[in-house]
Motif scaffolding. Sequence first.
Motif, PDB file in Angstrom:
ATOM      1  N   GLU A 181     -46.739   8.267  31.848  1.00 25.60           N
ATOM      2  CA  GLU A 181     -46.683   6.829  31.610  1.00 25.60           C
ATOM      3  C   GLU A 181     -47.965   6.144  32.074  1.00 25.60           C
ATOM      4  OE1 GLU A 181     -43.904   2.959  32.836  1.00 25.60           O
ATOM      5  OE2 GLU A 181     -43.220   5.003  33.261  1.00 25.60           O
ATOM      6  N   THR A 182     -48.440   6.524  33.261  1.00 22.26           N
ATOM      7  CA  THR A 182     -49.684   5.935  33.764  1.00 22.26           C
ATOM      8  C   THR A 182     -50.875   6.378  32.929  1.00 22.26           C
ATOM      9  OG1 THR A 182     -48.845   5.777  36.029  1.00 22.26           O
ATOM     10  CG2 THR A 182     -51.228   5.803  35.749  1.00 22.26           C
ATOM     11  N   ALA A 183     -50.907   7.664  32.564  1.00 22.54           N
ATOM     12  CA  ALA A 183     -52.005   8.163  31.730  1.00 22.54           C
ATOM     13  C   ALA A 183     -52.055   7.417  30.403  1.00 22.54           C
ATOM     14  CB  ALA A 183     -51.838   9.661  31.494  1.00 22.54           C
ATOM     15  N   HIS A 184     -50.886   7.179  29.814  1.00 19.83           N
ATOM     16  CA  HIS A 184     -50.789   6.432  28.556  1.00 19.83           C
ATOM     17  C   HIS A 184     -51.401   5.038  28.727  1.00 19.83           C
ATOM     18  CE1 HIS A 184     -48.342   5.176  24.859  1.00 19.83           C
ATOM     19  NE2 HIS A 184     -48.851   4.046  25.308  1.00 19.83           N
ATOM     20  N   ARG A 185     -50.989   4.336  29.773  1.00 22.94           N
ATOM     21  CA  ARG A 185     -51.468   2.969  30.006  1.00 22.94           C
ATOM     22  C   ARG A 185     -52.976   2.949  30.266  1.00 22.94           C
ATOM     23  NH1 ARG A 185     -52.471   0.758  34.652  1.00 22.94           N
ATOM     24  NH2 ARG A 185     -51.176   2.235  35.818  1.00 22.94           N
ATOM     25  N   LEU A 186     -53.450   3.905  31.079  1.00 22.48           N
ATOM     26  CA  LEU A 186     -54.875   3.937  31.418  1.00 22.48           C
ATOM     27  C   LEU A 186     -55.743   4.190  30.192  1.00 22.48           C
ATOM     28  CD1 LEU A 186     -54.772   5.934  34.784  1.00 22.48           C
ATOM     29  CD2 LEU A 186     -55.286   3.499  34.493  1.00 22.48           C
ATOM     30  N   VAL A 187     -55.325   5.101  29.323  1.00 23.01           N
ATOM     31  CA  VAL A 187     -56.092   5.387  28.106  1.00 23.01           C
ATOM     32  C   VAL A 187     -56.108   4.167  27.198  1.00 23.01           C
ATOM     33  CG1 VAL A 187     -56.087   6.707  25.953  1.00 23.01           C
ATOM     34  CG2 VAL A 187     -55.822   7.885  28.136  1.00 23.01           C
ATOM     35  N   ALA A 242     -59.233  21.799  32.739  1.00 26.58           N
ATOM     36  CA  ALA A 242     -60.523  22.365  33.154  1.00 26.58           C
ATOM     37  C   ALA A 242     -61.667  21.865  32.270  1.00 26.58           C
ATOM     38  CB  ALA A 242     -60.450  23.890  33.122  1.00 26.58           C
ATOM     39  N   SER A 243     -61.457  21.829  30.964  1.00 22.82           N
ATOM     40  CA  SER A 243     -62.522  21.366  30.066  1.00 22.82           C
ATOM     41  C   SER A 243     -62.846  19.905  30.315  1.00 22.82           C
ATOM     42  CB  SER A 243     -62.106  21.568  28.607  1.00 22.82           C
ATOM     43  OG  SER A 243     -61.978  22.946  28.306  1.00 22.82           O
ATOM     44  N   ALA A 244     -61.818  19.096  30.508  1.00 18.57           N
ATOM     45  CA  ALA A 244     -62.041  17.673  30.786  1.00 18.57           C
ATOM     46  C   ALA A 244     -62.787  17.497  32.102  1.00 18.57           C
ATOM     47  CB  ALA A 244     -60.704  16.936  30.824  1.00 18.57           C
ATOM     48  N   ARG A 245     -62.433  18.272  33.118  1.00 17.92           N
ATOM     49  CA  ARG A 245     -63.113  18.190  34.409  1.00 17.92           C
ATOM     50  C   ARG A 245     -64.590  18.567  34.285  1.00 17.92           C
ATOM     51  NH1 ARG A 245     -61.506  15.341  38.826  1.00 17.92           N
ATOM     52  NH2 ARG A 245     -59.240  15.329  38.967  1.00 17.92           N
ATOM     53  N   ARG A 304     -59.585   8.513  36.680  1.00 18.99           N
ATOM     54  CA  ARG A 304     -58.206   8.073  36.900  1.00 18.99           C
ATOM     55  C   ARG A 304     -57.277   8.598  35.806  1.00 18.99           C
ATOM     56  NH1 ARG A 304     -59.449   1.768  38.686  1.00 18.99           N
ATOM     57  NH2 ARG A 304     -59.961   2.235  40.882  1.00 18.99           N
ATOM     58  N   ILE A 305     -57.780   8.633  34.581  1.00 20.41           N
ATOM     59  CA  ILE A 305     -56.976   9.171  33.479  1.00 20.41           C
ATOM     60  C   ILE A 305     -56.667  10.645  33.726  1.00 20.41           C
ATOM     61  CG2 ILE A 305     -57.033   9.808  31.029  1.00 20.41           C
ATOM     62  CD1 ILE A 305     -58.732   7.220  30.602  1.00 20.41           C
ATOM     63  N   VAL A 306     -57.702  11.420  34.043  1.00 25.30           N
ATOM     64  CA  VAL A 306     -57.505  12.853  34.268  1.00 25.30           C
ATOM     65  C   VAL A 306     -56.608  13.084  35.480  1.00 25.30           C
ATOM     66  CG1 VAL A 306     -58.659  15.033  34.815  1.00 25.30           C
ATOM     67  CG2 VAL A 306     -59.679  13.465  33.144  1.00 25.30           C
ATOM     68  N   GLU A 307     -56.770  12.305  36.513  1.00 25.28           N
ATOM     69  CA  GLU A 307     -55.933  12.452  37.706  1.00 25.28           C
ATOM     70  C   GLU A 307     -54.469  12.154  37.401  1.00 25.28           C
ATOM     71  OE1 GLU A 307     -57.850   9.833  40.412  1.00 25.28           O
ATOM     72  OE2 GLU A 307     -59.510  11.230  40.848  1.00 25.28           O
ATOM     73  N   ALA A 308     -54.208  11.152  36.567  1.00 25.83           N
ATOM     74  CA  ALA A 308     -52.831  10.833  36.183  1.00 25.83           C
ATOM     75  C   ALA A 308     -52.214  11.979  35.392  1.00 25.83           C
ATOM     76  CB  ALA A 308     -52.797   9.537  35.374  1.00 25.83           C
ATOM     77  N   VAL A 309     -53.012  12.564  34.503  1.00 23.40           N
ATOM     78  CA  VAL A 309     -52.535  13.719  33.733  1.00 23.40           C
ATOM     79  C   VAL A 309     -52.203  14.876  34.674  1.00 23.40           C
ATOM     80  CG1 VAL A 309     -53.228  15.511  32.092  1.00 23.40           C
ATOM     81  CG2 VAL A 309     -53.706  13.109  31.587  1.00 23.40           C
ATOM     82  N   GLU A 310     -53.109  15.153  35.588  1.00 24.30           N
ATOM     83  CA  GLU A 310     -52.908  16.270  36.517  1.00 24.30           C
ATOM     84  C   GLU A 310     -51.718  16.039  37.433  1.00 24.30           C
ATOM     85  OE1 GLU A 310     -57.550  17.822  36.804  1.00 24.30           O
ATOM     86  OE2 GLU A 310     -56.783  16.395  38.292  1.00 24.30           O
ATOM     87  N   ALA A 311     -51.400  14.775  37.710  1.00 26.28           N
ATOM     88  CA  ALA A 311     -50.243  14.446  38.548  1.00 26.28           C
ATOM     89  C   ALA A 311     -48.944  14.466  37.748  1.00 26.28           C
ATOM     90  CB  ALA A 311     -50.438  13.076  39.185  1.00 26.28           C
ATOM     91  N   GLY A 312     -49.044  14.698  36.453  1.00 24.71           N
ATOM     92  CA  GLY A 312     -47.855  14.725  35.615  1.00 24.71           C
ATOM     93  C   GLY A 312     -47.296  13.355  35.310  1.00 24.71           C
ATOM     94  N   ASP A 313     -48.110  12.312  35.486  1.00 26.26           N
ATOM     95  CA  ASP A 313     -47.666  10.937  35.266  1.00 26.26           C
ATOM     96  C   ASP A 313     -48.081  10.474  33.874  1.00 26.26           C
ATOM     97  OD1 ASP A 313     -46.990   8.271  35.362  1.00 26.26           O
ATOM     98  OD2 ASP A 313     -47.911   7.885  37.311  1.00 26.26           O
ATOM     99  N   VAL A 372     -48.262  13.802  26.384  1.00 21.55           N
ATOM    100  CA  VAL A 372     -47.768  15.166  26.170  1.00 21.55           C
ATOM    101  C   VAL A 372     -48.409  16.122  27.165  1.00 21.55           C
ATOM    102  CG1 VAL A 372     -47.814  17.127  24.565  1.00 21.55           C
ATOM    103  CG2 VAL A 372     -47.183  14.844  23.742  1.00 21.55           C
ATOM    104  N   LEU A 373     -49.714  15.993  27.355  1.00 22.82           N
ATOM    105  CA  LEU A 373     -50.427  16.879  28.267  1.00 22.82           C
ATOM    106  C   LEU A 373     -49.906  16.734  29.694  1.00 22.82           C
ATOM    107  CD1 LEU A 373     -52.690  18.919  28.769  1.00 22.82           C
ATOM    108  CD2 LEU A 373     -54.300  16.999  28.920  1.00 22.82           C
ATOM    109  N   ALA A 374     -49.668  15.503  30.113  1.00 19.64           N
ATOM    110  CA  ALA A 374     -49.172  15.275  31.472  1.00 19.64           C
ATOM    111  C   ALA A 374     -47.801  15.918  31.671  1.00 19.64           C
ATOM    112  CB  ALA A 374     -49.097  13.782  31.758  1.00 19.64           C
ATOM    113  N   GLY A 375     -47.011  15.978  30.623  1.00 20.15           N
ATOM    114  CA  GLY A 375     -45.671  16.538  30.734  1.00 20.15           C
ATOM    115  C   GLY A 375     -45.599  18.042  30.556  1.00 20.15           C
TER     116      GLY A 375
END
Length: 244
Positions: free
Chosen positions: A214-220, A126-129, A203-212, A116-119
């Motif tokens: 599906e990748t964020a889901h898999r990585l988590v 910022a907090s995660a970073r 990698r998880i945060v980067e996938a979220v920031e890239a709006g991906d 949801v966050l990625a979308g």
Amino acid sequence: MDGQATPRAWELVLARVEADLRAGRLAPGDRLAPERELAAQLGVGRSSVREALRVLEVLGLLRTATGSGPTSGAMIVAAPRGGLSALLRLQVAATGFPVADVVRTRIALETAAVEVLAGAPDRDTASARAVLDAMDAEGLSVEEFLALDAQLHLALTEASGNVVAAAMMEGMRTAIESYVVAGAQAMDDWTATAARLRVEHRRIVEAVEAGDGETAHRLVRDHIARYYADAGLAHPRNGEDTAW
């Protein structure tokens, strides 16, 4: 006899408040009727009304103020998260939860959150970073590192905007930390594991920031399941994503 227990007096008060909320007769910001009036309307003692109000206050649905005047009495508030988290923490402390169930629930909640966050067009990481940067500090103990780890996962869930998921994650936090600390103690090379976790987190945060999403889901999913498997604890059946 139908075999059902007779509701206790204070439960009648809770049922009345719930019914009024559902029907729109009460809303956040509204004040309940005075104790004496509620007691008379429901045919219960004032002590039962006070008991019910204390329960609602603990649940985060009510704020009470003593004295007289427009600011006194009990007011409905829209802040149930603290109460839900507190009750879940108490349940965890009282009975404990099977590790496998915690893992499955985390995967269900957190994969949905990062997707949801990625979308989200206005996603905020910022907090995660900030937590990622804190985890790079030298000299962190295992406990300090894993406390930050839990904070990172909570930050991502909170950023998704799902307050129920965030409350559940916060409520399970003690259970999560206790299991991951136990797992860390069973690992032969914690330094290498911590380095890997840092990479996976970024990698998880980067996938979220890239709006991906599906990748964020898999990585988590893989991140959580692998830690528990490497620690010799528990992991989801057949790689499933759901909590059950």
